[in-house]
Design a protein around this motif. Sequence first.
Motif, short mmCIF file in Angstrom:
data_model
loop_
_atom_site.label_atom_id
_atom_site.label_comp_id
_atom_site.label_asym_id
_atom_site.label_seq_id
_atom_site.Cartn_x
_atom_site.Cartn_y
_atom_site.Cartn_z
N ASN B 58 0.82 -1.21 0.00
CA ASN B 58 0.00 0.00 0.00
C ASN B 58 0.85 1.26 0.00
O ASN B 58 0.34 2.35 -0.21
N CYS B 59 2.13 1.08 0.30
CA CYS B 59 3.05 2.22 0.20
C CYS B 59 3.16 2.56 -1.28
O CYS B 59 3.45 1.69 -2.09
N PRO B 60 2.92 3.82 -1.67
CA PRO B 60 2.94 4.16 -3.09
C PRO B 60 4.30 3.89 -3.75
O PRO B 60 4.38 3.80 -4.97
N LYS B 61 5.36 3.78 -2.93
CA LYS B 61 6.66 3.43 -3.50
C LYS B 61 6.94 1.94 -3.39
O LYS B 61 8.07 1.50 -3.66
N ASN B 62 5.96 1.17 -2.95
CA ASN B 62 6.12 -0.29 -2.82
C ASN B 62 7.30 -0.66 -1.94
O ASN B 62 7.97 -1.67 -2.18
N LEU B 63 7.60 0.13 -0.93
CA LEU B 63 8.79 -0.16 -0.12
C LEU B 63 8.50 -1.35 0.81
O LEU B 63 7.48 -1.39 1.46
N ARG B 64 9.43 -2.31 0.83
CA ARG B 64 9.25 -3.49 1.67
C ARG B 64 10.29 -3.54 2.79
O ARG B 64 10.35 -4.49 3.55
N GLY B 66 11.08 -0.69 4.91
CA GLY B 66 11.02 0.43 5.84
C GLY B 66 10.62 1.72 5.15
O GLY B 66 10.52 1.77 3.93
N PRO B 67 10.38 2.77 5.95
CA PRO B 67 9.83 4.02 5.42
C PRO B 67 10.84 4.80 4.59
O PRO B 67 12.05 4.73 4.84
N CYS B 68 10.36 5.56 3.62
CA CYS B 68 11.23 6.45 2.88
C CYS B 68 11.54 7.66 3.73
O CYS B 68 11.05 7.79 4.85
N GLY B 69 12.34 8.56 3.21
CA GLY B 69 12.71 9.75 3.97
C GLY B 69 11.67 10.85 3.89
O GLY B 69 11.84 11.91 4.46
N GLY B 70 10.58 10.59 3.17
CA GLY B 70 9.63 11.66 2.92
C GLY B 70 8.44 11.73 3.88
O GLY B 70 7.57 12.59 3.71
N VAL B 71 8.43 10.83 4.88
CA VAL B 71 7.28 10.79 5.81
C VAL B 71 7.06 12.18 6.41
O VAL B 71 8.01 12.84 6.86
N ARG B 72 5.81 12.64 6.40
CA ARG B 72 5.51 13.99 6.90
C ARG B 72 5.59 14.05 8.43
O ARG B 72 5.46 13.01 9.09
N GLY B 75 3.26 12.13 10.43
CA GLY B 75 3.25 10.68 10.23
C GLY B 75 2.50 10.25 8.98
O GLY B 75 2.26 9.06 8.77
N HIS B 76 2.10 11.21 8.15
CA HIS B 76 1.38 10.85 6.94
C HIS B 76 2.33 10.67 5.76
O HIS B 76 3.50 11.01 5.83
N CYS B 77 1.77 10.10 4.68
CA CYS B 77 2.57 9.73 3.52
C CYS B 77 2.97 10.95 2.70
O CYS B 77 2.19 11.88 2.52
N GLU B 78 4.20 10.92 2.20
CA GLU B 78 4.70 11.97 1.31
C GLU B 78 3.82 12.12 0.08
O GLU B 78 3.53 13.22 -0.37
N ILE B 79 3.38 10.98 -0.47
CA ILE B 79 2.70 10.99 -1.76
C ILE B 79 1.19 11.18 -1.62
O ILE B 79 0.55 11.88 -2.38
N ILE B 80 0.62 10.50 -0.61
CA ILE B 80 -0.83 10.62 -0.37
C ILE B 80 -1.00 11.28 1.00
O ILE B 80 -1.03 10.60 2.02
N GLU B 82 -3.29 12.41 2.76
CA GLU B 82 -4.37 12.10 3.69
C GLU B 82 -4.24 10.69 4.28
O GLU B 82 -4.98 10.32 5.17
N MET B 83 -3.24 9.93 3.81
CA MET B 83 -3.05 8.56 4.31
C MET B 83 -1.91 8.54 5.32
O MET B 83 -0.88 9.17 5.12
N ARG B 84 -2.07 7.78 6.41
CA ARG B 84 -0.94 7.59 7.32
C ARG B 84 0.12 6.78 6.60
O ARG B 84 -0.20 5.85 5.87
N CYS B 85 1.38 7.09 6.82
CA CYS B 85 2.45 6.31 6.19
C CYS B 85 2.31 4.86 6.62
O CYS B 85 2.17 4.56 7.81
N VAL B 86 2.34 3.98 5.64
CA VAL B 86 2.21 2.55 5.88
C VAL B 86 3.25 2.09 6.89
O VAL B 86 2.99 1.23 7.74
N TRP B 87 4.43 2.66 6.82
CA TRP B 87 5.54 2.20 7.67
C TRP B 87 5.49 2.77 9.08
O TRP B 87 6.04 2.17 10.00
N VAL B 88 4.84 3.91 9.23
CA VAL B 88 4.62 4.43 10.59
C VAL B 88 3.69 3.45 11.30
O VAL B 88 3.93 3.04 12.44
S1 SF4 Z 1 5.67 8.13 3.31
FE1 SF4 Z 1 5.44 5.98 3.94
S2 SF4 Z 1 3.73 5.18 2.70
FE2 SF4 Z 1 4.38 7.12 1.76
S3 SF4 Z 1 5.87 6.55 0.18
FE3 SF4 Z 1 7.09 6.94 2.03
S4 SF4 Z 1 7.23 4.97 3.10
FE4 SF4 Z 1 5.63 4.75 1.55
#
Ligand code: SF4
Lengths: 332, 169
Positions: B58-64, B66-72, B75-80, B82-88
């Motif tokens: 469900n992570c838009p970057k398909n990361l398996r 851990g989280p990318c560096g863009g987490v807001r 705790g929400h997703c860089e790309i979406i 309104e969605m909580r970061c999957v990895w948080v």
């Molecule tokens: S913020 Fe979280 S859900 Fe969004 S792209 Fe990065 S790791 Fe994936």
Amino acid sequence: MQISRSARNDTTFFVPPPSSNLVSGSRLERVLKAGRFAVTAELNPPDSADPQAVYDRALVLATVCDAINATDASGAHCHMSSVSMCALLTRAGYEPIYQISCRDRNRIAIQGDVLGAAAMGVKNVLCLTGDGVQAGDQPEAKPVFDLDSLTLLRTVRIMRDAGQFLSGRKLDVPPRVFVGAAENPFAPPFDFRPLRLQKKWQAGAEFIQTQYCFDIARLREFMQRVVDLGLHEKLYILVGVGPLRSARVAEWMRTNVPGVHIPDTMVERLRGAENQAREGKKLCIELIQQVREIPGVRGVHVMAYRQEELVAEIIDEAGLLPRVTEKDLARR
Amino acid sequence: MYDATHNALAPFQRWLKPRGSVEKTFIVAEEITKGALFNCQMCGQCVLHSTGMTCPMNCPKNLRNGPCGGVRANGHCEIIPEMRCVWVQAWERSRAMPEYGNEILNVLPPVNRRLQNTSAWINEFTGIAQKNPAGWIGVNEILMRDANVISSGARNLAADNADFSLRSK
Ligand code: SF4
């Protein structure tokens, strides 16, 4: 071929080669392994087919840093590609760090580019996940993200150390590159970040460049955990810093640039200053001095979008010049 | 869940041909159950154990890993946004999992994109889900195999670098 569950849950730890063993021979590797404080700087690629644009900027940076990062369409904005910038830089005798992002290319393209880059004299690579396409000016593009930063790290190590592609097919000559990764200590989940750094080490990272640091307290906390985990002895950690031109730019960056966190106190200090640009530069120099004192930090990575002259001034005024000479490095 | 599935499937092994009709039944069953529970994206190589029972696809970057560096900051997703970061979410949940919680610290291999929209239960059972790219190896193994090459390579490099002249001084 491994088909057990334990193979999938690869927890193998590895011991990095003793520091006297150079794997790439890059200047960055030699400076770090000589125990010297390293300085790297970011070169932002031109929107141009003219190589002179790259040379002009590199000339400003080359005398003030140990290696120059060639960014790979950062912020998902298209510019001259990082691999071709690296080709220009090595041709002119500069030392680039080839940034590879997983956003635009799949594993086949990336492995080919790693070989090509090494053939052109690139000795450092930085493995990144990459910003999402939504951050750029072509959000309609297809995001790739076939690999992630960790599988990319391991892939480059497999190519270098086992001399093969991910498929197992042998390489005639493996790419001898010093392998780096990024980390963002300033993004949640904060207590996972040091462990994620450990995962990057396990995946094969040898040096780290962090995202922009504006929050020294957060960095100290992170580095404390890193030292507790013993990672400061396994990874060369360079902290990312950069000047803010004004409070308005700071506000814009923290809302629009993925992964940049700027505390309110910093924005307020800028807003209260008579000359905001000068204050931003002063802040950056102060940050560098504070960062240097933190145990486990082995260098700084200075970034300022298309302001190479300013980067050079900051490195100078922070007391990081002259850089260690080749003679000094050879003498040890 | 896997072990239970494995035992339940054992007698039916010979019907479990890839893309067979039995598989289709499983796909539907998986889509319904895992889709409802974990918002399953049917990658065909389930790693929920290693990701705090949160589907990383469900992570838009398909990361398996851990989280990318863009987490807001929230705790929400860089790309979406309104969605909580999957990895948080995955990290929080993993802390509440006594048995599998630390599997989140393992480095997972690249995903096999050919298994998209196939049944992870069957792939796990037949072993195809656990099959890594043939060249994928532990770094420990790389270094042992290569220890000699690295040290002799270092000697050659020292010679190469004698005339190394970066303009930076
Ligand atoms: S913020 Fe979280 S859900 Fe969004 S792209 Fe990065 S790791 Fe994936």
